[in-house]
Design an enzyme around this catalytic site. Sequence first.
Site, PDB file in Angstrom:
ATOM      1  N   SER A  67       0.797  -1.233   0.000  1.00  7.76           N
ATOM      2  CA  SER A  67       0.000   0.000   0.000  1.00  7.76           C
ATOM      3  C   SER A  67       0.828   1.281   0.000  1.00  7.76           C
ATOM      4  O   SER A  67       0.271   2.366  -0.184  1.00  7.76           O
ATOM      5  CB  SER A  67      -0.958   0.015   1.194  1.00  7.76           C
ATOM      6  N   LYS A  70       0.450   3.480  -2.947  1.00  4.76           N
ATOM      7  CA  LYS A  70      -0.718   4.359  -3.069  1.00  4.76           C
ATOM      8  C   LYS A  70      -0.344   5.838  -2.955  1.00  4.76           C
ATOM      9  O   LYS A  70      -1.055   6.696  -3.484  1.00  4.76           O
ATOM     10  CB  LYS A  70      -1.754   3.985  -2.009  1.00  4.76           C
ATOM     11  N   TYR A 194      -3.947  -2.358 -10.259  1.00  5.01           N
ATOM     12  CA  TYR A 194      -3.844  -2.180  -8.799  1.00  5.01           C
ATOM     13  C   TYR A 194      -2.984  -3.275  -8.166  1.00  5.01           C
ATOM     14  O   TYR A 194      -2.055  -2.990  -7.395  1.00  5.01           O
ATOM     15  CB  TYR A 194      -5.245  -2.175  -8.190  1.00  5.01           C
ATOM     16  N   TYR A 246      -4.396   3.455   8.142  1.00  2.00           N
ATOM     17  CA  TYR A 246      -5.735   2.874   8.314  1.00  2.00           C
ATOM     18  C   TYR A 246      -6.306   3.255   9.675  1.00  2.00           C
ATOM     19  O   TYR A 246      -6.220   4.410  10.075  1.00  2.00           O
ATOM     20  CB  TYR A 246      -5.686   1.356   8.105  1.00  2.00           C
ATOM     21  N   VAL A 264       1.247  -3.748   3.985  1.00  2.00           N
ATOM     22  CA  VAL A 264       1.204  -5.024   4.707  1.00  2.00           C
ATOM     23  C   VAL A 264       2.423  -5.899   4.428  1.00  2.00           C
ATOM     24  O   VAL A 264       2.581  -6.960   5.038  1.00  2.00           O
ATOM     25  CB  VAL A 264      -0.089  -5.819   4.427  1.00  2.00           C
TER      26      VAL A 264
END
Length: 312
Positions: A67, A70, A194, A246, A264
């Site tokens: 992530s 992103k 993605y 998060y 992760v």
Amino acid sequence: MTDNPDLQQVVTEIAEEMRQRPDRGDVATYIPELARADPSKFGMAVVDAEGRVATGGAAEDPFSIQSISKVFTLTLALGRIGDRLWRRVGREPSGSAFNSIVQLEYEKGIPRNPFINAGAIAVTDAILSGHKPREVLGDILRFMQFVADDTAIMIDEAVAASEQRTGFRNVALANYMKAYGVIDNPVEYTLGVYFHHCAIAMSCRQLAMAGRFLAHQGRNPSTGFAVVQPERARRINAIMLTCGHYDGSGEFAYRVGLPGKSGVGGGILAIAPGKASIAVWSPGLDDTGNSHLGRIALEKLAQRMGWSVFGA
């Protein structure tokens, strides 16, 4: 903290402290390829404003950035369509798990922010519009290579394939957004891009280099080249601070006090504005899916160097 702590000495000390800790968290298992990561690993790299690199532990070992990608797809999307992006994704902390579908249903298909999975899928779709998936993936990879000044950065195809085989929840999120018109392109195209950009592999050194433009008002301090405008760099940092971990984002801001984005795979990119770009990696995760030792190491670094967006 001393008045002028030696950065390399601080990084070396933190890496040794992390090596000795028995509490290492648990590696991600829902992506089978990530379950093979060695929880004993820890790496750290810090690039200061002068371009000096301080490293500790396994700072040269490549890992799946997941992530953290992103941050860079958000940068690309804003460059392509500007503030129109915010019509299809919000900017608020989620307070929910990174792959939650409940919030998406409640908010009629509009993801809460660009860093939860649904939001990042929507951002990927925005980049993809009008282009072929292979072209867009090439653009993302070249952008990563450009900001890191390293053409050796590649996509780990084994991880990408592992994600595609097991990414049923992400398929559900994408289809749900498609039903609300948030996703424009065929779901399989958007998800293909993605999964692949999340599977980019980088070392701590490469990742710290890639984040430099966010530490210096959108500009690479070594070349003077502006990657983004200063205002946009500040806003990306703001979203990293509030949404980058998060439902653990508040705790990270409280303990570390720096914008950051986790993955992760166990990596975290953190930004000390005007000071440094920092990357840490340890595959063991805490209960919110963030690197356990990575967060602890960043807290120690921020304390010893006096780095915090809230004042030294």
